[in-house]
Design a protein around this motif. Sequence first.
Motif, short mmCIF file in Angstrom:
data_model
loop_
_atom_site.label_atom_id
_atom_site.label_comp_id
_atom_site.label_asym_id
_atom_site.label_seq_id
_atom_site.Cartn_x
_atom_site.Cartn_y
_atom_site.Cartn_z
N UNK A 62 0.85 -1.19 0.00
CA UNK A 62 0.00 0.00 0.00
C UNK A 62 0.89 1.24 0.00
N UNK A 63 0.51 2.23 -0.80
CA UNK A 63 1.29 3.46 -0.85
C UNK A 63 0.38 4.66 -1.10
N UNK A 64 0.75 5.78 -0.53
CA UNK A 64 -0.02 7.00 -0.72
C UNK A 64 0.41 7.75 -1.97
N UNK A 65 1.58 7.41 -2.48
CA UNK A 65 2.06 8.00 -3.73
C UNK A 65 2.91 6.96 -4.45
N UNK A 66 2.85 6.96 -5.74
CA UNK A 66 3.61 5.98 -6.49
C UNK A 66 2.79 4.73 -6.79
N UNK A 67 3.50 3.63 -6.96
CA UNK A 67 2.88 2.36 -7.37
C UNK A 67 3.10 1.31 -6.30
N UNK A 68 2.04 0.56 -5.97
CA UNK A 68 2.14 -0.57 -5.05
C UNK A 68 2.26 -1.86 -5.86
N UNK A 69 2.99 -2.82 -5.32
CA UNK A 69 3.24 -4.08 -6.04
C UNK A 69 3.18 -5.25 -5.07
N UNK A 70 2.58 -6.35 -5.54
CA UNK A 70 2.53 -7.58 -4.73
C UNK A 70 2.58 -8.78 -5.66
N UNK A 71 3.42 -9.75 -5.30
CA UNK A 71 3.57 -10.95 -6.13
C UNK A 71 3.81 -12.16 -5.24
N UNK A 72 3.21 -13.30 -5.60
CA UNK A 72 3.42 -14.55 -4.87
C UNK A 72 3.54 -15.72 -5.84
N UNK A 95 -4.89 -5.28 -8.11
CA UNK A 95 -4.24 -3.98 -7.95
C UNK A 95 -5.31 -2.90 -8.06
N UNK A 96 -5.26 -1.93 -7.16
CA UNK A 96 -6.22 -0.82 -7.17
C UNK A 96 -5.47 0.51 -7.11
N UNK A 97 -5.80 1.40 -8.04
CA UNK A 97 -5.16 2.71 -8.09
C UNK A 97 -6.24 3.78 -7.96
N UNK A 98 -6.11 4.67 -6.96
CA UNK A 98 -7.05 5.76 -6.75
C UNK A 98 -6.29 7.06 -6.55
N UNK A 99 -7.05 8.15 -6.38
CA UNK A 99 -6.41 9.44 -6.15
C UNK A 99 -5.69 9.49 -4.81
N UNK A 100 -6.11 8.61 -3.88
CA UNK A 100 -5.49 8.58 -2.54
C UNK A 100 -4.26 7.67 -2.48
N UNK A 101 -4.01 6.92 -3.53
CA UNK A 101 -2.86 6.03 -3.52
C UNK A 101 -3.14 4.74 -4.25
#
Length: 205
Positions: A62-72, A95-101
């Motif tokens: 989770x991130x408030x700015x930039x890109x979040x990444x998860x892999x398994x 993956x979810x991208x919004x104005x908040x992060x």
Amino acid sequence: MDLTVETGSVSSESSGMVAEVSGEATAVGNDTYASADVTAQASSTDSSSEAYVSTSMVAAGETSDGVAYASTSAYSDIYGDADYALSFDFKESSTTQTADGATASSVSVVEDYALDIKQIDSSPDQGWDSAEISPSGAADSVSQPELDLDCGCGDIDLDLDGNIALANIDAVAFGDDSLVEVDASVFVIEDEFSSVTVTSLIGVD
């Protein structure tokens, strides 16, 4: 979402039974979580050999700015002769991208079970249930237990705070000759990264 279930038998020239599991979880973000939950069990007696392995890998970022990444990724397999075998494979990522992060999550689950019957003690005091014979002379089919596939594998409900990496491994082998090997690595970087890698090998003869 990917889900695979296989049943059958396994044939091998080996007289014993060997099970292998491995997995990897990686998360990138301000707040990250990566976990491994591994179970590996095997036993061997004069009458049968049995093995069960499961690997559950979870990652979330989770991130408030930039890109979040998860892999398994998760892997398991059982080698050796087996009269009955069951395999289960599940994977889901989002993956979810919004104005908040941004948020990302990933789950991988695999399970394998194998049973090899070496000999059956059919003496009367063992209480074996025999198939009922219908008037036509054919044996009535024996009802099999239902397989519940509602494992909740894709359910991720995490309140991310910080950077966390966890590994929970339970590996055990019972037999005259037995082997257990476990290797695990956990790594975190504050406000950036979480990672878990696990491998385990068990065997009985």
